[in-house]
Every structure is written in structure tokens, then in C-alpha cells.
Design a protein around this motif. Structure first.
Motif, PDB file in Angstrom:
ATOM      1  N   GLU A  87     -78.183  52.512 -56.535  1.00 52.61           N
ATOM      2  CA  GLU A  87     -78.735  53.597 -57.354  1.00 52.61           C
ATOM      3  C   GLU A  87     -80.249  53.551 -57.254  1.00 52.61           C
ATOM      4  OE1 GLU A  87     -75.724  53.976 -61.027  1.00 52.61           O
ATOM      5  OE2 GLU A  87     -77.838  53.825 -61.573  1.00 52.61           O
ATOM      6  N   MET A 129     -83.030  56.341 -55.894  1.00 53.98           N
ATOM      7  CA  MET A 129     -84.244  56.748 -56.597  1.00 53.98           C
ATOM      8  C   MET A 129     -85.463  56.677 -55.697  1.00 53.98           C
ATOM      9  SD  MET A 129     -84.165  55.435 -60.534  1.00 53.98           S
ATOM     10  CE  MET A 129     -85.416  56.508 -61.218  1.00 53.98           C
ATOM     11  N   VAL A 130     -85.502  55.666 -54.842  1.00 52.73           N
ATOM     12  CA  VAL A 130     -86.620  55.542 -53.907  1.00 52.73           C
ATOM     13  C   VAL A 130     -86.606  56.735 -52.943  1.00 52.73           C
ATOM     14  CG1 VAL A 130     -87.609  54.168 -52.035  1.00 52.73           C
ATOM     15  CG2 VAL A 130     -86.688  53.023 -54.055  1.00 52.73           C
ATOM     16  N   PHE A 173     -97.586  50.044 -51.200  1.00 49.71           N
ATOM     17  CA  PHE A 173     -96.674  49.734 -52.312  1.00 49.71           C
ATOM     18  C   PHE A 173     -96.076  48.339 -52.137  1.00 49.71           C
ATOM     19  CE2 PHE A 173     -96.090  54.412 -53.086  1.00 49.71           C
ATOM     20  CZ  PHE A 173     -96.384  54.402 -54.436  1.00 49.71           C
ATOM     21  N   MET A 228     -98.533  45.654 -52.784  1.00 48.26           N
ATOM     22  CA  MET A 228     -98.846  45.515 -54.204  1.00 48.26           C
ATOM     23  C   MET A 228     -97.719  44.789 -54.959  1.00 48.26           C
ATOM     24  SD  MET A 228     -99.696  48.564 -56.856  1.00 48.26           S
ATOM     25  CE  MET A 228     -98.148  49.386 -56.558  1.00 48.26           C
ATOM     26  N   PHE A 229     -96.465  45.219 -54.730  1.00 49.84           N
ATOM     27  CA  PHE A 229     -95.351  44.595 -55.452  1.00 49.84           C
ATOM     28  C   PHE A 229     -95.143  43.142 -55.032  1.00 49.84           C
ATOM     29  CE2 PHE A 229     -93.553  49.073 -56.031  1.00 49.84           C
ATOM     30  CZ  PHE A 229     -93.987  49.141 -57.345  1.00 49.84           C
ATOM     31  N   MET A 287     -97.258  40.684 -56.875  1.00 56.52           N
ATOM     32  CA  MET A 287     -97.039  40.477 -58.304  1.00 56.52           C
ATOM     33  C   MET A 287     -96.144  39.277 -58.547  1.00 56.52           C
ATOM     34  SD  MET A 287     -96.726  44.256 -59.849  1.00 56.52           S
ATOM     35  CE  MET A 287     -97.920  45.532 -59.460  1.00 56.52           C
ATOM     36  N   ASP A 315     -94.021  39.049 -60.911  1.00 60.17           N
ATOM     37  CA  ASP A 315     -92.784  39.513 -61.499  1.00 60.17           C
ATOM     38  C   ASP A 315     -91.626  39.605 -60.495  1.00 60.17           C
ATOM     39  OD1 ASP A 315     -92.313  41.792 -64.076  1.00 60.17           O
ATOM     40  OD2 ASP A 315     -90.837  41.461 -62.510  1.00 60.17           O
ATOM     41  N   TYR A 324     -88.741  40.985 -60.782  1.00 66.36           N
ATOM     42  CA  TYR A 324     -88.148  42.314 -60.742  1.00 66.36           C
ATOM     43  C   TYR A 324     -88.914  43.210 -59.772  1.00 66.36           C
ATOM     44  CZ  TYR A 324     -86.653  46.956 -62.207  1.00 66.36           C
ATOM     45  OH  TYR A 324     -86.172  48.230 -62.200  1.00 66.36           O
ATOM     46  N   LEU A 325     -90.236  43.147 -59.834  1.00 64.95           N
ATOM     47  CA  LEU A 325     -91.035  44.006 -58.952  1.00 64.95           C
ATOM     48  C   LEU A 325     -90.963  43.538 -57.504  1.00 64.95           C
ATOM     49  CD1 LEU A 325     -94.110  44.749 -61.229  1.00 64.95           C
ATOM     50  CD2 LEU A 325     -92.157  46.212 -60.742  1.00 64.95           C
ATOM     51  N   ARG A 379     -88.092  45.109 -56.090  1.00 63.86           N
ATOM     52  CA  ARG A 379     -88.304  46.542 -55.797  1.00 63.86           C
ATOM     53  C   ARG A 379     -89.020  46.701 -54.454  1.00 63.86           C
ATOM     54  NH1 ARG A 379     -85.492  45.919 -59.391  1.00 63.86           N
ATOM     55  NH2 ARG A 379     -84.134  46.061 -57.619  1.00 63.86           N
ATOM     56  N   LEU A 404     -87.687  48.946 -51.386  1.00 62.95           N
ATOM     57  CA  LEU A 404     -88.509  49.925 -50.682  1.00 62.95           C
ATOM     58  C   LEU A 404     -88.488  49.659 -49.176  1.00 62.95           C
ATOM     59  CD1 LEU A 404     -90.390  52.307 -50.987  1.00 62.95           C
ATOM     60  CD2 LEU A 404     -92.266  50.752 -51.495  1.00 62.95           C
ATOM     61  N   THR A 408     -91.044  36.505 -75.556  1.00 60.49           N
ATOM     62  CA  THR A 408     -91.040  37.021 -76.927  1.00 60.49           C
ATOM     63  C   THR A 408     -89.673  36.801 -77.568  1.00 60.49           C
ATOM     64  OG1 THR A 408     -90.252  39.186 -76.237  1.00 60.49           O
ATOM     65  CG2 THR A 408     -92.643  38.863 -76.273  1.00 60.49           C
ATOM     66  N   GLU A 411     -87.831  39.096 -78.749  1.00 54.85           N
ATOM     67  CA  GLU A 411     -86.929  40.121 -78.230  1.00 54.85           C
ATOM     68  C   GLU A 411     -86.335  39.721 -76.880  1.00 54.85           C
ATOM     69  OE1 GLU A 411     -86.793  42.151 -81.373  1.00 54.85           O
ATOM     70  OE2 GLU A 411     -85.654  42.821 -79.627  1.00 54.85           O
ATOM     71  N   GLU A 412     -87.181  39.238 -75.995  1.00 52.81           N
ATOM     72  CA  GLU A 412     -86.694  38.842 -74.664  1.00 52.81           C
ATOM     73  C   GLU A 412     -85.654  37.735 -74.776  1.00 52.81           C
ATOM     74  OE1 GLU A 412     -89.827  38.330 -71.422  1.00 52.81           O
ATOM     75  OE2 GLU A 412     -91.029  38.757 -73.190  1.00 52.81           O
TER      76      GLU A 412
END
Lengths: 87, 571
Positions: free
Chosen positions: B72, B76-77, B109, B112-113, B116, B118, B120-121, B124, B128, B307, B309-310
Motif C-alpha cells: 500500500e 502511495m509512492v 529523497f 535525506m531519509f 535520518m 529513524d 521508519y523513515l 521509506r 522509494l 514518552t 504514550e509511545e
């Protein structure tokens, strides 16, 4: 043109699932939709753009729409952010 | 022989299929008609869309919704105006060829990702790359390797495998795979375990040593690969494979069965996990709960404390996923050999005897309270139990429980739901704790024996020190006696006693632990069914005598020899 200032309240910000929810919602409108953070504007219909924005919890952003359905678009996207993406 | 990282268990012997990473040379070209070029781009995008949809459908059936989501994301990409929309603009404005335009748009892109922190990134960026590569190949008419359509059984060898590659793999035709890059938690390794395809990853340069059609043999547990092994080696691997497959088949018949000894004693076989992603393997191996959820992984590989929440989200996911089965979550166990970049701790002479785990949490109660709130909130969603690590005295236990009580009061005032009956227990991993187990048992709901540290502290052996590693032995009579003491002390006060160290899943010692009356055995998910098989063959009454005898032998080697001779298991 319509716009709204909103603050991200959900834990993950515009990241992961919230980011794709946001982009999917924005893409469902015909008008141009952008998000501004710290003076830079990003295309709200671009998942890569929204992710590269790196908006986190507590950040203030401006949702802006221009064109057909602009009012509904801003309203829906602001609501999505203000309700914390249902998190 | 090549050494990699065992990523997914199983024995493999078969013919190699090399997935070639053909470096596509993309040159800048000036085009005559941007209209034709854009139309070519659009048909390549549509072709890609059809392919991705097909992969989504396959993944959905084979691996479920969660794993299919990646496709999915690929869709989106494909629809992203800042990616392919920009490519189109570039073609129109600069009159350049589509593949060059793709490269120009995508590269910044990815860069850059990739930079990072992260995870998750970073993923991504991989998405890509995968999508851009697909559209480019469709543009240039380059055939993509399609693992869904193989005509003979193969072992795939590649530099790396994309999600598109693994999703398309048919377990019947792909005997196993080997990748040059990656680790145990990289995407391809996780997919291999999900699909139950044996795999070795992170082998380093191996493509220079094999070509399609070569023979290859490996053991997915050990991570050792043999290229073009001789007849003898092949026969050896084939025999092992038959044995292993029979073993797994037999274990799979135990899924859904109870964990009960020959004389009708029920025990709980639980799993040790580090992240919510491990849930899948807990359920697949039919563990009856989680006996140790190491919460420290939530704190690692990031730049700040997680946090409330996390944490709540992660705990809730596991607790809800186990649908009422018990989940024991250990509070933050940091310090010693586990460090956090954003929480600098002073250098210590003896970090294992220093500022760590509950000691740190009682000192930094801001960190501790955030975690406890998240745990209490998650307790409303299932059967959550909290466990404190490194408790060495009754005082520490009381201090920790006081803080829990204070947080309970606050949550009640805020009207936030939590389980009023949530059990609180401790790890028993320090000799002092084992010795006063009778006193501690009066103030907790359960014990869980952590053998890795208990052996280390009892025998004064640093197991990382190679010179003395031979002194680190779970069969040491001192350890057996301590474990027995803790179990009996717990039972005397009517609480349950578990074990979450390596020993709990050690086939040699399971009989002894059963004889001592251990209630819960928590181990790697992959070991659970084997433990169930072992326990079904043993009688607790008989094992009581075995445990008693073992504890009274003078040396670890005599204990080992005694157990090897006394316990006869079908294998």
C-alpha cells in the motif's frame, strides 16, 4: 484560499500511520493542499513531502487549500489533526 | 565455507539462483518529444501499479494484512505528486529522458531519509528505491526477477532482497535464501521467519563465489554456508535436513496442545520478547504467554526517552495481542553493558555491580513513573504483570511498590482505567535475593529467576571473559541449589515461580526444573514447542528424585553426565 493553524497533539506527529492518513485525506480533494511549517511549504498530497517535513507532537503547522472544495478540505484536515488521528 | 548470520532456521541443500543486481547505467539524454516520453512514463507507472497490486494480493493471502501494508505504501509512492509528478515536470521543462528524470527526483529523497536516525523513515527510503527501480525497469523493458514463477526449486543468493522479492517467494520453490547484507532484524530476515524459509543474511561478499546452477548448502540456525560442497557434505546435509524436517513436523503437531507432563502436571511455557514485532513468533510457536518482555528495547536506538504514550502503545499492543494470556513486562533494565546515548551514565569500575536497572529507576523516579503509568494503563487491555529487575533487598522492593501505589492513586483521580489486580513480581538474579526469597515471597505475587545474571553473580564469573568462560556453567550445583531454594520459598508463600533465563529452555535442565516444581518456563519462542515435547515425556514424580540427586553431586560435569545418562528422550 482557506487556511487553519493547528497544533499536532498526537504522540507520533505527522509520521508513520498519521502521515499516510493525512496524505490520503488531502488527496481526496480536487483543490491544491499545502502544509506550512517554520516558513516552508510542503505538498499535502505527497507522502514523501509530508514525511520529510518531520512535524512532531507540539509543532504548529498551517493547513492551506486553494480551489474547489477548499473549505471542506481545510476543515477535514484540521479536524484530523485536532482529534489526534484517533490515537 | 562462508560465515553469515543465521536468520531463519532450517537445513538447505540445493541449486543456486543468483539474483543479479545489474547496475542500470542511466545517462542523460535530450529528447525530441516530451509528449512521447511522458506517455512512456505513464505506461510504465501503470504497469508498475498492476505489478504492485498483484504483490499486495499475494502478500495479503500469504502473510496477512500487516505485511501486505508495505505494498500500500508502494502505491502511495507511485501516486506521489512530488515524486512522479515532479518527474513529469522535469521531462517537460528540461526535455530529458524519463529514467534520468526519475533518478534526479528520487536521489535527494533517498539521501535525506537514509541519513535520518529513524528506522521508519529508513524503510521509506527502501520503498522509494524499490518503486523507482520498478518504474525504471518497466520503462527500459528490463525483465524483473520474478520469484513467484520459478520452474525449479532453488536457493536464492543476492546482495539484498527487496520486500517485492520476498513477498513473491513461494515456499514450495524457494528452498532458502542467502543475502550479503542485513542482520537478524532486517526486513528480509523477518520475512524469512514469517514465511518459514530458511535464510542466512549478512554474509559479506558471496556473489563473487557463486553462479546460478552451483550447489549450495547451509544451516539457517548456524549461518554457515558451503558453496559446491563435496558428495560427503551433501549427504551429511541431506541427512540432517530429513531429521530436522521430521523434527519440525512433529513439533507442529504440538501447536494447540497443553504443556503437561506424563503424570498430568501442567506447566506454563512462555516466550521472551524484545519488541511488539516478536508477537508474531510468540503466537506461531504457541507460547502460553510472555514470561519476559524486555522493555529496554523501547529506550534504545533513539535520541530521547520514549514518552508515556509511545510506551503505552507498545505495551498495549503486546498485551492485547495475547488476548488474555499473561504478559510479564520487566521495567527498564539499563546500565551494566546496556547503555543509552541520551542518558549518560558515569564510567564505573564494575558496571555489573553498579548503577543499573531498579537502582537507576529508584534514583531517577521521573523515568520510572512514566513507565509505570504506561504499564498501568496498558494493564486495562489484558493480563499484564510487572516485574522489577535487580532487586537485592526488601527495601528496594518496598520503595518500588510505593511508587507504583502513588501512580495508581493519581490514575484513579484522573479517572483512567487500569487493572486493580495487576500482579507485581521480581526477577531473582542476585544471590542475596535468592537467599532471602522466603522474606521477599511475602511481598510479591511472583518470582522469575534470571539465570544469566544469577550464574554470573553466584560464581563470580564474567561470561564475556574468554579466559574464564568455562567456569560459567548452569549445571554448577550452587546454581541448582539456589534455584531450588527460590522455587520452594515461593511455593511456601503460595506464589508462582517462573524462569526467564537461557536455562529455562535448555533441554538438559528442563527435567531438573520440572522436578523442582517450576511453574513457568520462559524462553525464545522457537524453543517452546520442543520444551512441550520434552515435558510430555517426563514424569514430575520421577524428576523430583533426579533433581534431588543432581543437586547433591559435587561437580558440574558430574551433574551433566548424570543427566545425560538418566534422562532418555526421544529425539
Amino acid at each position: 484560499m482557506k487556511e487553519a493553524n493547528v497544533i499536532l497533539i498526537n504522540a507520533t506527529g505527522l509520521h508513520a500511520r498519521p502521515a499516510s492518513m493525512f496524505v490520503k485525506e488531502a488527496s481526496s480533494y480536487a483543490c491544491d493542499v499545502t502544509v506550512e511549517k517554520d516558513g516552508t511549504e510542503y505538498n499535502a498530497k505527497s507522502i514523501m513531502g509530508i514525511l520529510s517535513m518531520g512535524a512532531m507532537k507540539g509543532d504548529e503547522i498551517i493547513v492551506r487549500a486553494n480551489g474547489e472544495g477548499e473549505e471542506a478540505a481545510v476543515k477535514a484536515l484540521a479536524a484530523l489533526i485536532e482529534t489526534g488521528f484517533g490515537e | 565455507m562462508v560465515k553469515g548470520i543465521g536468520a531463519s532456521p532450517g537445513i538447505v541443500v540445493g541449486k543456486v539462483l543468483v539474483k543479479k543486481e545489474e547496475e542500470i547505467k542511466i545517462a542523460k539524454k535530450t529528447i525530441d518529444s516530451s509528449e512521447t516520453e511522458v506517455s512512456n512514463l505513464k505506461s510504465a507507472i501503470e504497469k508498475s501499479r498492476t505489478q504492485i497490486q498483484a504483490l499486495y494480493d499475494i502478500a495479503l493471502v500469504k502473510m496477512g494484512e500487516e505485511e501486505a501494508k508495505i505494498f500500500e505504501a508502494h502505491q502511495m509512492v507511485l501516486d506521489d505528486p512530488e515524486v512522479f509528478g515532479q518527474v513529469e515536470n522535469k521531462i517537460n521543462n528540461e526535455k530529458i529522458n524519463a529514467e534520468y528524470a526519475i533518478e534526479q527526483v528520487v536521489a535527494p529523497f533517498i539521501k535525506m531519509f537514509d541519513m535520518m536516525e529513524d528506522e521508519y523513515l529508513k524503510e521509506r527510503a527502501a520503498d522509494l528505491k524499490d518503486v523507482a527501480g520498478r518504474v525504471t525497469k518497466n520503462l527500459l523493458g528490463i525483465d524483473m526477477v520474478d520469484f513467484s514463477n520459478l520452474d525449479s526449486k532453488v536457493v536464492i543468493v543476492a546482495n539484498d532482497l527487496t520486500p517485492s522479492d520476498t513477498a513473491a517467494m513461494d515456499k514450495e520453490m524457494v528452498l532458502g535464501f542467502v543475502t550479503e547484507i542485513g542482520g537478524r532484524t532486517s526486513h528480509s530476515a523477518i520475512m524469512a521467519r514469517t514465511l518459514e524459509i530458511p535464510a542466512v543474511v549478512g554474509t559479506g561478499n558471496v556473489l563473487s563465489q557463486v553462479v546460478t546452477g552451483d550447489m549450495i548448502a547451509f544451516n539457517g540456525d548456524e549461518g554457515v554456508i558451503f558453496v559446491n560442497p563435496n558428495e560427503e557434505k551433501i549427504a551429511e546435509f541431506n541427512a540432517e535436513r530429513v531429521k530436522y524436517d521430521a523434527f519440525r513436523t512433529r513439533l507442529s503437531t504440538l501447536v494447540g496442545k497443553e504443556s503437561v507432563s506424563k503424570d498430568g502436571v501442567h506447566v506454563e511455557l512462555a516466550a521472551n520478547i524484545g519488541t511488539p514485532e516478536d508477537l508474531d513468533s510468540v503466537l506461531r510457536n504457541d507460547a502460553q504467554g510472555v514470561g519476559l518482555y524486555r522493555s529496554e528495547f523501547l529506550y534504545m536506538d533513539r535520541e530521547s526517552l520514549p514518552t508515556e504514550e509511545e510506551q503505552f502503545e507498545a505495551y498495549r499492543k503486546v498485551v492485547a495481542g495475547l488476548e488474555g494470556k499473561p504478559v510479564v513486562i520487566r521495567t527498564l533494565d539499563i546500565g551494566g553493558d546496556k547503555k543509552l546515548d541520551y542518558l549518560p551514565l558515569p564510567e564505573e569500575m564494575n558496571p555489573f555491580l553498579g548503577y543499573r536497572a531498579i537502582r537507576l529507576c529508584l534514583d531517577r523516579d521521573d523515568i520510572f513513573r512514566t513507565q509505570l503509568r504506561a504499564l498501568l494503563r496498558a494493564s486495562a487491555f489484558g493480563n499484564l504483570k510487572v516485574m522489577f529487575p535487580m532487586i537485592s533487598s526488601v527495601e528496594e522492593l518496598r520503595d518500588a511498590k510505593t511508587i507504583v501505589e502513588e501512580e495508581r492513586v493519581k490514575l484513579r483521580e484522573e479517572g483512567i482505567a487500569f487493572d486493580e489486580k495487576m500482579e507485581i513480581g521480581i526477577m531473582v538474579e542476585i544471590p542475596a535475593t535468592a537467599i532471602i526469597a522466603d522474606l521477599l515471597a511475602k511481598e510479591v505475587d511472583f518470582f522469575s529467576i534470571g539465570t544469566n545474571d544469577l550464574i554470573q553473580y553466584t560464581t563470580a564469573v564474567d561470561r564475556m571473559n574468554e579466559k574464564i568462560a568455562h567456569l560459567y556453567n548452569p549445571c554448577h550445583p550452587a546454581l541448582l541449589r539456589l534455584v531450588n531454594m527460590v522455587i520452594q520459598a515461593g511455593h511456601k508463600e503460595g506464589i508462582w515461580v517462573g524462569m526467564c533465563g537461557e536455562v529455562a529452555g535448555d533441554p538438559r535442565l528442563i527435567p531438573v526444573l520440572l522436578g523442582m516444581g517450576l511453574d513457568e518456563f520462559s524462553m525464545s519462542p522457537i524453543s517452546v514447542l520442543n520444551a512441550r515435547w520434552i515435558i510430555a515425556q517426563l514424569s514430575q514424580e520421577e524428576m523430583k528424585i533426579v533433581a534431588e540427586t543432581a543437586m547433591n553431586l559435587p561437580t558440574a560435569s558430574e551433574v551433566e553426565a548424570y543427566l545425560a545418562n538418566t534422562i532418555q528422550l526421544e529425539d
